[in-house]
Scaffold this motif. Sequence first.
Motif, PDB file in Angstrom:
ATOM      1  N   SER A  74       0.859  -1.240   0.015  1.00 38.79           N
ATOM      2  CA  SER A  74      -0.028  -0.056   0.118  1.00 38.79           C
ATOM      3  C   SER A  74       0.931   1.258  -0.022  1.00 38.79           C
ATOM      4  O   SER A  74       0.447   2.180  -0.646  1.00 38.79           O
ATOM      5  CB  SER A  74      -0.817  -0.005   1.363  1.00 38.79           C
ATOM      6  N   HIS A  75       2.134   1.277   0.722  1.00 33.73           N
ATOM      7  CA  HIS A  75       2.842   2.347   0.596  1.00 33.73           C
ATOM      8  C   HIS A  75       4.131   2.252   1.383  1.00 33.73           C
ATOM      9  O   HIS A  75       4.445   0.839   1.933  1.00 33.73           O
ATOM     10  CB  HIS A  75       2.094   3.881   1.558  1.00 33.73           C
ATOM     11  N   GLY A  76       5.117   3.151   1.423  1.00 32.07           N
ATOM     12  CA  GLY A  76       6.494   2.780   1.813  1.00 32.07           C
ATOM     13  C   GLY A  76       6.855   2.802   3.207  1.00 32.07           C
ATOM     14  O   GLY A  76       7.926   3.643   3.398  1.00 32.07           O
TER      15      GLY A  76
ATOM     16  N   TYR B 194       7.543   0.996   7.090  1.00 28.65           N
ATOM     17  CA  TYR B 194       8.024  -0.162   7.359  1.00 28.65           C
ATOM     18  C   TYR B 194       7.001  -1.229   8.200  1.00 28.65           C
ATOM     19  O   TYR B 194       7.235  -2.344   8.078  1.00 28.65           O
ATOM     20  CB  TYR B 194       9.312   0.014   8.490  1.00 28.65           C
ATOM     21  N   ASP B 195       6.089  -0.457   8.923  1.00 32.05           N
ATOM     22  CA  ASP B 195       4.833  -1.470   9.276  1.00 32.05           C
ATOM     23  C   ASP B 195       4.195  -2.127   8.452  1.00 32.05           C
ATOM     24  O   ASP B 195       3.197  -2.793   8.657  1.00 32.05           O
ATOM     25  CB  ASP B 195       4.110  -0.594  10.337  1.00 32.05           C
ATOM     26  N   HIS B 196       4.417  -1.707   7.092  1.00 38.03           N
ATOM     27  CA  HIS B 196       3.569  -2.617   6.093  1.00 38.03           C
ATOM     28  C   HIS B 196       4.641  -3.379   5.103  1.00 38.03           C
ATOM     29  O   HIS B 196       4.206  -4.358   4.485  1.00 38.03           O
ATOM     30  CB  HIS B 196       2.657  -1.503   5.045  1.00 38.03           C
ATOM     31  N   PHE B 197       5.972  -3.076   4.967  1.00 36.10           N
ATOM     32  CA  PHE B 197       6.649  -3.783   4.262  1.00 36.10           C
ATOM     33  C   PHE B 197       7.713  -4.479   4.900  1.00 36.10           C
ATOM     34  O   PHE B 197       8.680  -5.302   4.406  1.00 36.10           O
ATOM     35  CB  PHE B 197       7.471  -3.065   3.199  1.00 36.10           C
TER      36      PHE B 197
ATOM     37  N   SER C 160      -5.726  -0.189   4.394  1.00 38.21           N
ATOM     38  CA  SER C 160      -4.190  -0.361   4.444  1.00 38.21           C
ATOM     39  C   SER C 160      -3.998   0.839   5.641  1.00 38.21           C
ATOM     40  O   SER C 160      -4.167   0.823   6.866  1.00 38.21           O
ATOM     41  CB  SER C 160      -3.201  -0.130   3.666  1.00 38.21           C
ATOM     42  N   CYS C 161      -3.559   1.990   5.470  1.00 35.56           N
ATOM     43  CA  CYS C 161      -3.123   3.031   6.424  1.00 35.56           C
ATOM     44  C   CYS C 161      -3.619   4.299   6.059  1.00 35.56           C
ATOM     45  O   CYS C 161      -3.510   5.093   7.234  1.00 35.56           O
ATOM     46  CB  CYS C 161      -1.851   3.051   6.383  1.00 35.56           C
ATOM     47  N   SER C 162      -4.426   4.677   5.102  1.00 40.33           N
ATOM     48  CA  SER C 162      -5.286   6.074   5.129  1.00 40.33           C
ATOM     49  C   SER C 162      -4.191   7.239   5.442  1.00 40.33           C
ATOM     50  O   SER C 162      -4.866   8.282   5.688  1.00 40.33           O
ATOM     51  CB  SER C 162      -6.365   5.908   5.930  1.00 40.33           C
TER      52      SER C 162
ATOM     53  N   ALA D  76      -9.140  -1.336  11.836  1.00 40.42           N
ATOM     54  CA  ALA D  76      -7.737  -2.245  12.349  1.00 40.42           C
ATOM     55  C   ALA D  76      -6.475  -0.955  12.298  1.00 40.42           C
ATOM     56  O   ALA D  76      -6.754  -0.053  12.194  1.00 40.42           O
ATOM     57  CB  ALA D  76      -7.502  -3.029  11.069  1.00 40.42           C
ATOM     58  N   HIS D  77      -5.568  -2.004  12.820  1.00 38.06           N
ATOM     59  CA  HIS D  77      -4.198  -1.348  12.778  1.00 38.06           C
ATOM     60  C   HIS D  77      -4.134   0.276  13.363  1.00 38.06           C
ATOM     61  O   HIS D  77      -4.195   0.523  14.206  1.00 38.06           O
ATOM     62  CB  HIS D  77      -3.618  -1.055  11.353  1.00 38.06           C
ATOM     63  N   CYS D  78      -3.896   1.318  12.358  1.00 39.60           N
ATOM     64  CA  CYS D  78      -3.599   2.816  12.882  1.00 39.60           C
ATOM     65  C   CYS D  78      -4.931   3.438  12.792  1.00 39.60           C
ATOM     66  O   CYS D  78      -4.712   4.746  12.853  1.00 39.60           O
ATOM     67  CB  CYS D  78      -2.685   3.248  11.916  1.00 39.60           C
ATOM     68  N   THR D  79      -5.904   2.935  13.315  1.00 42.18           N
ATOM     69  CA  THR D  79      -7.391   3.626  13.301  1.00 42.18           C
ATOM     70  C   THR D  79      -7.179   4.840  14.361  1.00 42.18           C
ATOM     71  O   THR D  79      -7.669   5.903  14.138  1.00 42.18           O
ATOM     72  CB  THR D  79      -8.651   2.842  13.255  1.00 42.18           C
TER      73      THR D  79
HETATM   74 FE   LIG Z   1       0.770   1.811   8.728  1.00 45.76          FE
END
Ligand SMILES: [Fe+2]
Length: 382
Positions: A150-152, A154-157, A292-294, A350-353
């Motif tokens: 979704s984006h660059g 670290y918490d996603h890749f 993903s992270c919005s 989820a996650h960073c909401t």
């Molecule tokens: Fe995130």
Amino acid sequence: MLFNACNCASAFSPAAGALGAGGAGFVSAVIATLAAGARTQAAKTLRGDVPEVERLAVRMVTDNIVMQFVPTEKRDGLVIERRTGSNTSPDRPPRAALNGEWGLAMHAESAAAGETRHVLIDFGYTPEVLLNNMAILKVDPSLFDALVLSHGHYDHFGGMVGFLKAHGSALKRKIPFYVGGEDCFCIRRNPGGNFGALDRKAILDADLTLMMAAEPAIVADHAFTTGRIGQTSFEQPLQPSMEIVGIFDGFGCFPDKMPAAKNTGSYIPDDFEHEIATSYLVRDKGLVVLTSCSHRGVINTVRQAMRAAGTDKVHAVIGGFHVVPPLGDDYINKTIEEFRDIDPDYLITAHCTGDRFYDLARLALGDKVIHSAVGTRFVFGG
Ligand SMILES: [Fe+2]
């Protein structure tokens, strides 16, 4: 080296003005560029109707929290399959347990016209948690038809290199790997310091086909990415990280593929222009948007997916909404009002909401607001 093979951050930090600096790392990066040119494709832009699926199951493989004692639940058009203690063995101490961490990875399984597709969206923060949870949840990487980042951040890749080491040989050959643009590869830092960079060499070594999807694009026949997310609402996304254009020790984004205005020789605020969301159109239900992270704004993200699909009907929004401090109650309430206007059937946070968003959204919108957790599987349609 900026990072070692496990993508762990070192103390190295590119200095301002070091763009295009020579050295062995740069040489290997140039070689990587040539290789990347051969195995990087512009994703096929979405033209006309988006595909419809009859059924979609989204499994949260990595997420921030683990839940217990919440039963599986059936709603209108949605089954929420919770994991409740199923990974413990009687009479033995627990050894394999689902782990929560700050990160996100989702496995989407869709069905249409008798065919099934599997997509992994993001890779979590650490490979240890991703691989552990995949094994317990019996997620089979040999079934994947596409990978999406979704984006660059670290918490996603962060789990990607370890995932490719463990499962690269099981993946379908030249499986497409979607990103929103070259920006995804830039080196970033956040208030904590070095925030890492995506490992292009690991992607090429695993023989993935790198797909640049700046425009809405079909993924694995069933899904579509939003392409660049327009700034069309009141939202003013936070800029929690900085990025720098250039190649440093083989990592980073290529200046000739980046807008000249960003090639300043120093860190600049991250505008997340490269961020993408993955979405599905579920028959008779509407859009399911995996945010993903919005970072570009959750409302902007959903509206971008609606524009790309040409529909006003949103069935569910699932993922990180990123409505977090210093964004306060006024901002949260405006976001909730925008969601009232869009009128999705379900908001799955989820996650960073952000806990405060969850609390206020529950008060305003009731039980259409649902908490995600590691291992939970959300089944939409049929
Ligand atoms: Fe995130």
